[in-house]
Structures are given as C-alpha cells and as structure tokens.
Write a protein that holds these residues in place. Structure first.
Motif, PDB file in Angstrom:
ATOM      1  N   GLU A 148      -0.652  -7.544  12.779  1.00 35.27           N
ATOM      2  CA  GLU A 148      -0.228  -6.180  12.140  1.00 35.27           C
ATOM      3  C   GLU A 148      -1.227  -5.367  11.825  1.00 35.27           C
ATOM      4  O   GLU A 148      -2.446  -5.909  11.531  1.00 35.27           O
ATOM      5  N   LYS A 149      -1.131  -4.110  11.798  1.00 38.00           N
ATOM      6  CA  LYS A 149      -2.400  -3.071  11.561  1.00 38.00           C
ATOM      7  C   LYS A 149      -2.546  -3.076   9.849  1.00 38.00           C
ATOM      8  O   LYS A 149      -1.416  -3.052   9.426  1.00 38.00           O
ATOM      9  N   VAL A 150      -3.670  -3.074   9.494  1.00 42.31           N
ATOM     10  CA  VAL A 150      -3.996  -3.003   8.170  1.00 42.31           C
ATOM     11  C   VAL A 150      -4.932  -2.138   7.967  1.00 42.31           C
ATOM     12  O   VAL A 150      -5.658  -1.351   8.951  1.00 42.31           O
ATOM     13  N   SER A 151      -5.331  -1.612   6.704  1.00 46.53           N
ATOM     14  CA  SER A 151      -6.252  -0.450   6.358  1.00 46.53           C
ATOM     15  C   SER A 151      -7.644  -1.142   6.495  1.00 46.53           C
ATOM     16  O   SER A 151      -7.602  -2.497   6.615  1.00 46.53           O
ATOM     17  N   LYS A 152      -8.494  -0.457   6.834  1.00 47.09           N
ATOM     18  CA  LYS A 152     -10.039  -0.833   6.912  1.00 47.09           C
ATOM     19  C   LYS A 152     -10.455  -1.656   5.691  1.00 47.09           C
ATOM     20  O   LYS A 152     -11.280  -2.636   5.876  1.00 47.09           O
TER      21      LYS A 152
END
Ligand code: UTP
Length: 278
Positions: A148-152
């Motif tokens: 899943e995409k997460v924040s940096k």
C-alpha cells in the motif's frame, strides 16, 4: 493453499493490554482481530491455517478449540467451514522470519500464504486482495506481496519495496527489485509499504536458514526475501491494495479499525457519527 499465521510477537506497542491478552484477541467491536483475518483467509480460499504461537499465548489456541454446540458458539462461522487449523510453537521471539521458519515442516506445496493477523483489511467493492494475489500467482507462477502507498514520513516504520518501474501499471501488479526493512527515505525508493499478506515459494526457507539476526536480535523475513530476489533471481511481485488497511498492532490502527467497522454497523453508525461530530 496453506497459510501461516504468525502470532508469537510480543505486542509491545499495545502494552499494557498485551500484558495478559494477546494482541490478536483484542477486539474490533465484539470480535477478536484474528477472527476477521481468519474469515478473510477462508473467503480467499485458504484451506489450512498454521498458527505459529508462543507458550505464553495459549488463549489464542483456546479461541480456536472446537467448542461444545450451543447457540452462542453456533455464531462462530469458521467452525462450520472446512478449515484445518494446525499449531507450532516459536520458543523464543526471534522475529517474523524465524516464526515462518518454525512452520517449514508443515508446508506441502511449492507456494504458501502468510497472513499477519494484526493487519485487518476492510475490502472495497468486494475485491479480496488475497484472491487477487492468488490470481497473479496462477498467471505468472511467482510470489506476491500486498503493498500500500504510504507517506514519505512513514517509510522508516515499514518494510518498503522498490518496484522495477517507478509506478504501477493499471493492473496493479509489478515485479519487486528490492525490499528493505524500515529504510530511511531516499529518492530511489518508492513509498509502497509491505502489508502483512504474502504468497511465497517454498525456496524462502533455505534463505531464512541463512539469514543472520539483525541488530535487534530478530531474523527479518524482509532480509531473506531480498536475498532470494537478488541471488536466485526468483521473482516476487507487488500487488497494490484495494482494501482499507488497519495496522491493529498500533493504537492508531486499532482505533481506526473500531471506528471504520462501527460506521458499517447499522446499530452503531448513528451513535458513532454523533460522537465524532461533537
Ligand atoms: P510485529 O512487528 O508487529 O511485532 O510482528 P510484535 O512483537 O507482534 O509487536 P510489537 O512491535 O512488539 O508491538 C509482525 C508479525 O510477526 C509476528 C507477530 O505476532 C506479528 O503477527 N511475530 C513477530 C512472531 O510471530 N514472532 C516474532 O518473534 C516476532
């Protein structure tokens, strides 16, 4: 397909609840977290679950003991399904990689699943992510990891994959070039994090056997996967999530899951909405 459920972790992020209750038995509404994940596995077509647990976490085994027939127990649906549950013990908490290695002797087929039962998936549009992963396994006969995409900012808290191309194609499935455990953020790394759902080839066991313990005295599954991709050129693919994912091993994810599931519940929705809007 068989699936390993590693449940021998210490659960320190949920302390003091986990002083006497395994984190997998904490509840989202009135159902233990692990119950949701077992239902997800059944819906995805898993036929055998291998629980890797510790001697201290006997209540988990109690929960899965076939109960005497009575009306309350009849509502536990997984006892009605054809699901085999096996157990092995991890004698020391030497990490996720070590927990997976403890189940080696029970794995029969070339590929097996892993479900980390503190991550709860709330499916969107009836897409079961693990079923999707099985579809891609059939297609390319290669391992799959849900991401899943997460924040940096979050990159340094998770296992992070580096994809072969910077972005996913429209089908949401792409080869993994590298996988790193809790890296500091550098430009070359995508911010797609590993979610606790894997389909791996049996070959992973020989890499786990060779993996040295990390600085925190754990054998990291991520290190073994990375070695397998690099050394043996065994391809592993990232599958982009469709579900909402709650990391219930953390207070934030646990609270989020309870709110999300309350909002789906006809009897609780109004009450919870009023509380939030107050
Ligand atoms: P976590 O990283 O969430 O560790 O493990 P943890 O010990 O459970 O929780 P914290 O970080 O102390 O709060 C990921 C998965 O691996 C299992 C856990 O049970 C969880 O499902 N695990 C971890 C084991 O089975 N054995 C281990 O030695 C470590």
């Amino acid at each position: 397909m068989q699936a390993i459920f590693p449940v021998a972790g210490l659960g320190s992020r949920m302390f003091p609840a986990t002083k006497s209750v395994p984190k997998e038995l904490l509840t989202i509404l009135n159902k233990p977290i692990i119950h949701y994940v077992v239902e997800e596995a059944i819906d995805a077509g898993i036929e055998e679950i291998i629980l890797v647990t510790s001697r201290e976490k006997q209540p988990i085994l109690e929960y899965f003991k076939k109960p005497k027939k009575n009306e309350l127990n009849n509502s536990i649906n997984f006892f009605h399904k054809k699901l085999k549950i096996s157990t092995v013990f991890q004698e020391k908490p030497l990490g996720l990689g070590h927990a997976i290695l403890c189940a080696k002797h029970l794995i029969k087929n070339d590929f097996f699943g892993i479900f980390l039962p503190d991550e709860v998936l709330l499916e969107n549009n009836k897409v079961i992510d693990f079923k999707n992963m099985m579809k891609y396994l059939k297609k390319n006969c290669e391992g799959q990891i849900l991401v899943e995409k997460v924040s940096k900012k979050e990159v340094s808290s998770y296992g992070i994959v580096q994809l072969e191309s910077p972005k996913f194609k429209s089908n949401g499935n792409m080869r993994i070039k590298k996988i790193l455990e809790k890296p500091s953020f550098t430009k070359s790394i995508n911010n797609y994090r590993v979610v606790g759902r894997y389909i791996l080839p049996k070959d992973i066991f020989s890499f786990l056997e060779k993996t040295k313990t990390s600085s925190n005295n754990e054998i990291e599954l991520t290190d073994a996967i990375n070695k397998m991709i690099g050394d043996r050129k065994l391809n592993i693919n990232a599958c982009l999530n469709n579900s909402e994912i709650y990391d219930c091993g953390s207070v934030k994810g646990f609270v989020g899951a309870n709110i999300a599931f309350s909002l789906l519940n006809n009897e609780l929705r109004k009450y919870v909405k009023a509380l939030i809007n107050d």
